[in-house]
Design a protein around this motif. Structure first.
Motif, PDB file in Angstrom:
ATOM      1  N   GLU A  16      -3.835   5.351  -2.820  1.00  0.00           N
ATOM      2  CA  GLU A  16      -3.620   4.676  -1.537  1.00  0.00           C
ATOM      3  C   GLU A  16      -4.346   3.352  -1.442  1.00  0.00           C
ATOM      4  O   GLU A  16      -4.704   2.905  -0.361  1.00  0.00           O
ATOM      5  CB  GLU A  16      -4.013   5.596  -0.369  1.00  0.00           C
ATOM      6  CG  GLU A  16      -3.183   6.851  -0.334  1.00  0.00           C
ATOM      7  CD  GLU A  16      -3.333   7.596   0.976  1.00  0.00           C
ATOM      8  OE1 GLU A  16      -3.620   6.954   1.981  1.00  0.00           O
ATOM      9  OE2 GLU A  16      -3.137   8.826   0.977  1.00  0.00           O
TER      10      GLU A  16
ATOM     11  N   PRO B 127       1.610   5.084   0.094  1.00  0.00           N
ATOM     12  CA  PRO B 127       0.910   6.281   0.582  1.00  0.00           C
ATOM     13  C   PRO B 127       0.865   7.397  -0.454  1.00  0.00           C
ATOM     14  O   PRO B 127       0.690   8.546  -0.114  1.00  0.00           O
ATOM     15  CB  PRO B 127       1.714   6.678   1.813  1.00  0.00           C
ATOM     16  CG  PRO B 127       3.062   6.133   1.559  1.00  0.00           C
ATOM     17  CD  PRO B 127       2.925   4.951   0.667  1.00  0.00           C
TER      18      PRO B 127
ATOM     19  N   THR C  18       0.869  -1.172   0.000  1.00  0.00           N
ATOM     20  CA  THR C  18       0.000   0.000   0.000  1.00  0.00           C
ATOM     21  C   THR C  18       0.899   1.213   0.000  1.00  0.00           C
ATOM     22  O   THR C  18       1.576   1.502   0.982  1.00  0.00           O
ATOM     23  CB  THR C  18      -0.890   0.018   1.244  1.00  0.00           C
ATOM     24  OG1 THR C  18      -1.526  -1.249   1.338  1.00  0.00           O
ATOM     25  CG2 THR C  18      -1.933   1.104   1.139  1.00  0.00           C
TER      26      THR C  18
END
Lengths: 225, 262
Positions: free
Chosen positions: A168, A164, A162
């Motif tokens: 996302e 940022p 994942t």
């Protein structure tokens, strides 16, 4: 000198107050602008290029009327070096030797497009570079290496991360190069003009978030050297 | 944060017996690290930028006189006096044993310069400038420092990073002498030294050429110099700064009358 009436005595104080307010307001406005703007271009507008270059036509998907040229065909240093590099005029002419006004189908290309293509060919004939304006600019004390980041996104074993940045959402790596570029640069293939604000802000916080998330070093000398 | 990437402790050995004082390291450093060209005025004002300098000492009286040379660069002290005095954490010690100067944090207080016993930190008193057209030769991997900040030797951290990336991209996992043959991550001064007086390496690499010198010096700290098997010593050892640079004494084959062999 007789003393001023009480109301008159306050005038210098009031002026000083106004001046102080003006100075503070100015500083606040400058700070606000510098935080939210993209330094060289104000509010994130793309700079005018000497010759309009539609990424939509070159890199866009075929069903959208593009030619789906891969990013690294033109930005060919991107997988091997620090800078992605802007291609030399010769790279443009690889295709535009054939695709130009002399043998274009009149119903496909607009006259303006043909003029622009001719300008590229003229530049090549003159042996001069095109002075492209830089869109994504880092401060001088930051050293970004494209190669390392593309290696992370496009190579290695299959894994879900994942990031940022971007939307996302969990992302399955490795991805093709085209997809990897969109993580930071936005969907360039569908931008008529590359807009910095459509991609990541490229502020240091963005870099750090991603480095922390993926357990990459956050030592200063990784980027500042 | 524990990180597999940090498994280095960089160090350097300067063999004074081999050093001829040719200044090749100074020039190499100047070119590698975008250091402005020093003019006569800069030197007269004692404001010349030299991340590595050759100190020259005269020994004896004319006509029996000898010149002694010593390259002095940032010692990357483990216990660096420059670090605690910085109010903005612009200088700190990283996990690889490097004393790092972060240019964009520096506000130019010069406390670190005053606290450095080796006088190896430089302050940018002027905007850096080069003769026209020479700006095209600037190293793209190194920041051009602006006026008003402190700078110093980085052990050519840009070369270390480049070496690490090269090793990673080739599937290796650790930067050392074996993964990159010939030490391609050496700093510019080490690479340029014609007599190999300077050696650079990783103290956590058991095969590093510099390792025995450090082991010996570390085994006999302080004033145990005479117990050492090598000629190694550290600069201003009594200050307990624990430099990452070790000097090897000169062995004088033809000493001056009344002088020892060292």
């Amino acid at each position: 000198m007789p003393p001023l009436p009480p109301t008159r005595q306050l005038i210098p104080l009031a002026l000083a107050g106004l001046l102080a307010t003006a100075i503070v307001a100015f500083i606040v406005v400058v700070l606000f602008m510098s935080w939210f703007s993209n330094p060289p271009f104000g509010w994130g507008n793309a700079p005018d290029q000497p010759i309009p270059f539609p990424h939509t036509v070159h890199a866009g998907a075929v069903e959208d009327g593009g030619h789906a040229i891969q990013c690294e065909f033109c930005h060919r240093n991107v997988t091997t070096g620090a800078a992605a590099t802007v291609p030399a005029v010769e790279v443009c002419v690889i295709c535009h030797k054939q695709i130009n006004g002399a043998n274009a189908k009149a119903d496909v290309a607009e006259p303006e497009t043909l003029i622009n293509i001719q300008r590229v060919i003229d530049k090549h004939a003159d042996g001069r570079p095109i002075d492209w304006e830089r869109v994504h600019r880092m401060p001088d004390h930051v050293r970004f290496v494209h190669e390392a980041h593309l290696r992370f996104l496009t190579q290695g074993e299959e894994r879900v991360v994942t990031l940022p940045v971007g939307n996302e959402e969990p992302m399955t790596l490795p991805v093709p190069v085209q997809e990897a570029c969109t993580v930071c640069h936005g969907d360039v293939a569908h931008m008529e003009e590359v807009q910095p604000q459509d991609g990541q802000s490229l502020k240091m916080g963005t870099c750090l978030d991603c480095h922390r998330e993926n357990n990459v070093s956050t030592d200063c000398t990784v980027c500042h050297k | 944060m524990p990180n597999a990437q940090f498994e280095h402790k960089w160090g350097m050995v300067a063999d004074l017996d081999k050093c001829t004082g040719c200044q090749a390291c100074v020039i190499a450093c100047q070119a590698e690290n975008n250091i402005p060209i020093n003019t006569k005025d800069y030197f007269l004002q004692r404001r010349a930028y030299e991340w590595i300098r050759i100190e020259r000492y005269w020994e004896g009286e004319y006509p029996n006189v000898k010149a002694r040379f010593m390259p002095v660069l940032c010692q990357h002290c483990e216990n660096a006096p420059c670090e605690p005095v910085c109010p903005v954490f612009a200088t700190y010690h990283n996990e690889e044993g490097l004393n790092v100067q972060v240019y964009n944090r520096c506000v130019g207080t010069r406390y670190c310069i005053n606290n450095c016993p080796y006088q190896v930190r430089m302050f940018n008193y002027w905007h850096p400038n080069w003769p026209a057209r020479m700006e095209n030769q600037l190293n793209p991997d190194v920041t051009v420092r602006t006026r008003g900040i402190t700078e110093k030797c980085t052990f050519c951290v840009q070369r270390i990073r480049r070496g690490e990336l090269k090793v990673e991209s080739q599937g290796g996992n650790r930067l050392n002498d074996e993964t990159i043959a010939g030490g391609n991550y050496d700093p510019a001064c080490v690479q340029a030294c014609p007599t190999n007086a300077l050696m650079f390496g990783d103290l956590m690499d058991d095969n590093a050429a510099i390792k025995p010198y450090f082991d010996d010096v570390n085994a006999h700290p302080g004033h145990g110099e005479h117990d050492r098997e090598t000629r190694g010593y550290r600069l201003l050892e009594e200050m307990a700064t624990k430099p990452s640079v070790i000097y090897l004494k000169k062995v004088d084959q033809y000493p001056l009358p009344g002088k020892g062999g060292h």
